[in-house]
Design a protein around this motif. Sequence first.
Motif, PDB file in Angstrom:
ATOM      1  N   GLU A  68       8.032  -7.139  -1.093  1.00 20.11           N
ATOM      2  CA  GLU A  68       6.913  -7.806  -1.322  1.00 20.11           C
ATOM      3  C   GLU A  68       7.449  -9.443  -1.568  1.00 20.11           C
ATOM      4  O   GLU A  68       6.509  -9.588  -1.934  1.00 20.11           O
ATOM      5  N   GLY A  69       8.000  -9.701  -0.539  1.00 25.70           N
ATOM      6  CA  GLY A  69       7.940 -10.701  -0.048  1.00 25.70           C
ATOM      7  C   GLY A  69       8.818 -11.840  -1.387  1.00 25.70           C
ATOM      8  O   GLY A  69       8.892 -13.207  -0.818  1.00 25.70           O
TER       9      GLY A  69
ATOM     10  N   GLN B 243       1.532  -1.723  -0.462  1.00 23.46           N
ATOM     11  CA  GLN B 243      -0.302  -0.456  -0.298  1.00 23.46           C
ATOM     12  C   GLN B 243       0.579   1.426   0.039  1.00 23.46           C
ATOM     13  O   GLN B 243       1.338   1.856   1.337  1.00 23.46           O
ATOM     14  N   VAL B 244       0.660   1.817  -1.032  1.00 21.95           N
ATOM     15  CA  VAL B 244       1.805   2.791  -1.250  1.00 21.95           C
ATOM     16  C   VAL B 244       1.524   4.535  -1.004  1.00 21.95           C
ATOM     17  O   VAL B 244       0.300   4.060  -1.137  1.00 21.95           O
ATOM     18  N   ALA B 245       2.354   5.368  -0.212  1.00 25.13           N
ATOM     19  CA  ALA B 245       1.714   6.217   0.114  1.00 25.13           C
ATOM     20  C   ALA B 245       2.512   7.033  -0.702  1.00 25.13           C
ATOM     21  O   ALA B 245       4.200   7.111  -1.335  1.00 25.13           O
ATOM     22  N   SER B 246       2.101   8.728  -1.096  1.00 24.11           N
ATOM     23  CA  SER B 246       2.596   9.246  -1.938  1.00 24.11           C
ATOM     24  C   SER B 246       2.635  11.174  -1.284  1.00 24.11           C
ATOM     25  O   SER B 246       1.517  10.860  -0.687  1.00 24.11           O
TER      26      SER B 246
ATOM     27  N   ALA C 104       8.969   4.821  -5.965  1.00 22.49           N
ATOM     28  CA  ALA C 104       7.571   5.473  -5.577  1.00 22.49           C
ATOM     29  C   ALA C 104       7.015   4.354  -5.594  1.00 22.49           C
ATOM     30  O   ALA C 104       5.817   4.152  -4.645  1.00 22.49           O
ATOM     31  N   HIS C 105       6.763   3.650  -6.221  1.00 15.28           N
ATOM     32  CA  HIS C 105       5.802   2.140  -6.662  1.00 15.28           C
ATOM     33  C   HIS C 105       5.789   0.464  -6.284  1.00 15.28           C
ATOM     34  O   HIS C 105       5.525  -0.515  -6.278  1.00 15.28           O
ATOM     35  N   GLY C 106       7.501   0.686  -6.153  1.00 13.45           N
ATOM     36  CA  GLY C 106       7.571  -0.615  -5.264  1.00 13.45           C
ATOM     37  C   GLY C 106       7.927  -1.733  -6.652  1.00 13.45           C
ATOM     38  O   GLY C 106       8.435  -0.661  -7.835  1.00 13.45           O
ATOM     39  N   GLY C 107       7.659  -2.491  -6.657  1.00 19.96           N
ATOM     40  CA  GLY C 107       7.750  -3.738  -8.357  1.00 19.96           C
ATOM     41  C   GLY C 107       7.213  -3.469  -9.027  1.00 19.96           C
ATOM     42  O   GLY C 107       7.457  -3.271 -10.534  1.00 19.96           O
TER      43      GLY C 107
ATOM     44  N   GLY D 166      15.749   1.480  -0.846  1.00 21.30           N
ATOM     45  CA  GLY D 166      15.384   3.093  -0.683  1.00 21.30           C
ATOM     46  C   GLY D 166      13.594   2.481  -1.299  1.00 21.30           C
ATOM     47  O   GLY D 166      12.980   1.504  -2.193  1.00 21.30           O
ATOM     48  N   GLY D 167      12.257   3.089  -0.371  1.00 20.52           N
ATOM     49  CA  GLY D 167      11.322   3.652  -1.370  1.00 20.52           C
ATOM     50  C   GLY D 167      10.792   1.994  -1.362  1.00 20.52           C
ATOM     51  O   GLY D 167      10.989   1.723   0.419  1.00 20.52           O
ATOM     52  N   TYR D 168       9.880   2.165  -1.648  1.00 23.11           N
ATOM     53  CA  TYR D 168       9.259   0.814  -1.551  1.00 23.11           C
ATOM     54  C   TYR D 168      10.003   0.301  -2.273  1.00 23.11           C
ATOM     55  O   TYR D 168       9.586  -1.220  -2.680  1.00 23.11           O
TER      56      TYR D 168
END
Length: 603
Positions: free
Chosen positions: A327-328, A9-12, A488-491, A125-127
């Motif tokens: 993300e596992g 659940q990404v935040a901005s 910012a958004h991961g994978g 870093g980040g997601y």
Amino acid sequence: MSKTVRKLQVASPVPADIDVANSVEPLHISEIAQELNLSPHHYDLYGKYKAKVLLSVIDELQGRGDGYYVVVGGITPTPLGEGKSTTTVGLCQALGAFLDKKVVTCLRQPSQGPTFGIKGGAAGGGYSQVIPMDEFNLHLTGDIHAITAANNLLAAAIDTRIFHESTQSDKALFNRLCPPNKEGKRSFNNIMFSRLKKLGISKTNPEELTPEEVKKFARLDIDPESITWRRVMDVNDRFLRKITIGQGPEEKGMVRETGFDISVASEIMAVLALTTSLSDMRERLGKMVIGNSKAGDPITADDLGIGGALTVLMKDAINPTLMQTLEGTPVLVHAGPFANIAHGNSSIVADKIALKLVGPDGFVVTEAGFGADIGTEKFMNIKCRYSGLTPQCAVIVATIRALKMHGGGPQVVAGKPLDHAYVTENVALVEAGCINLARHISNTKAYGVNVVVAINKFSTDSEAELSAVRDAAFAAGAFDAVICSHHAHGGKGAVDLGIAVQKACENVTQPLRFLYPLDISIKEKIEAIAKSYGASGVEYSEQVKQRNRLRCIASKDFPTCQSVWRKHSIHFLMMLHRKVLQVVSSYQSGTLGQALEPDLFIL
């Protein structure tokens, strides 16, 4: 889809790295291991979120095919950072959590020196992070502490040997080395036979040695001025860079200057990263050169009789540590040699284990330190040469703001606000900096791999600037160039990169090619590396010639490991194609001693 995959659940705007890391509860590491088909007898738990994977896994999976092998490098580093670790993790999260591929990330263990300095940690870093990030960045499973103990044990043995040889007779030294047993008989231990052979003594009974042979055997006669082995610690302490030892009243005037290095600069770290088995590590540790005798002969750890003790201290450190991403997806963390003085890559054993675990059609993604000119070059010419592994794809990470700096932008000082030029559109400045990217692409392609450029996007980047980088990448011969937002958004932000990497791996058509053969002189190897940077030749200082550092023991049958000293000048060579290259001391990986003072100078 893997059972361990977590949707973020990404935040901005993106919160601080530590807040992102703490927002996700890690899975028990046994769940990550299970997804890799590892049974409890394949690993030792280190708490709930870390485990040491045993080398026996390689033997058990010997007949299984390897997965695709991908290395992530970057353009020439700047104080801004390009995000290689973040991109490595983001790419793996994309492959595992979104593209349903079996994937393992292989990373180096960070040193606490940079962690507590301006640079910070190395968990991504980040997601796109490895978690728990605090454990990753600090003690982990104690590997660096084991290296510190082993390194300093050898340092203590060096000074102790000099002390005893200066205060005792040949007979007394011989009695210490070969004490009689209860029956009054003496014997050599196994490692002593190596020294006897080195000395040209074929006798196997200590009682048969002549007085002259006893002297040769018992005395190493170390030249204190030649000692290259220094003590280490894993934090930055500039006041220990140069110290004086032997000032205690019991040391009888055995004073000499030495100093401390950071633990990951120890040659033992390089040995750990390049070793292929416990027995191989034992052999490499024993061959490490600590200095010369007064006659000019190299002195090794086995000459001191301490190679076995070093191996005992390192027996657990040889096993890579299993962790996980946000993300596992699984991560293997192992070894952490710096790329500016050593070869800058995680361990061979971690990569070999990972390639078997993912199997055919799976992916192992590893990061090469520094820029592609340093880390990727050593990955290919040193790591792959020793491991026998063949990569299919190399990723080069670039950012708009770093390219602007290479294009002649204002000076950047770590910790200070960025100049206006780096946060507003300036396509011309970006295009000027793309010369650096183009050289990295052509150099990397020369190894026979497909090159994918990952453009690590920032909010201040314009579409025109991003397009300019993609155009330059394709013009230089890149297989693909992809804009990524994994921070910012991961994978999810690296899915396109994952697809491009998969296609690049599936469509590789050339065999792996090294930059130079092993059977040429060290000067020829240095010249080959220099020319890859754009130099037309190499000039050696008088200091090199006088100190004879480029002696024959390092000239044949080994790759050369080029160090970068103080200021990284390779960018200017790439930009200006200057005629003279400055590099620093070369040393035989795993056998010649720690990184020395600079031997070759950039003019």
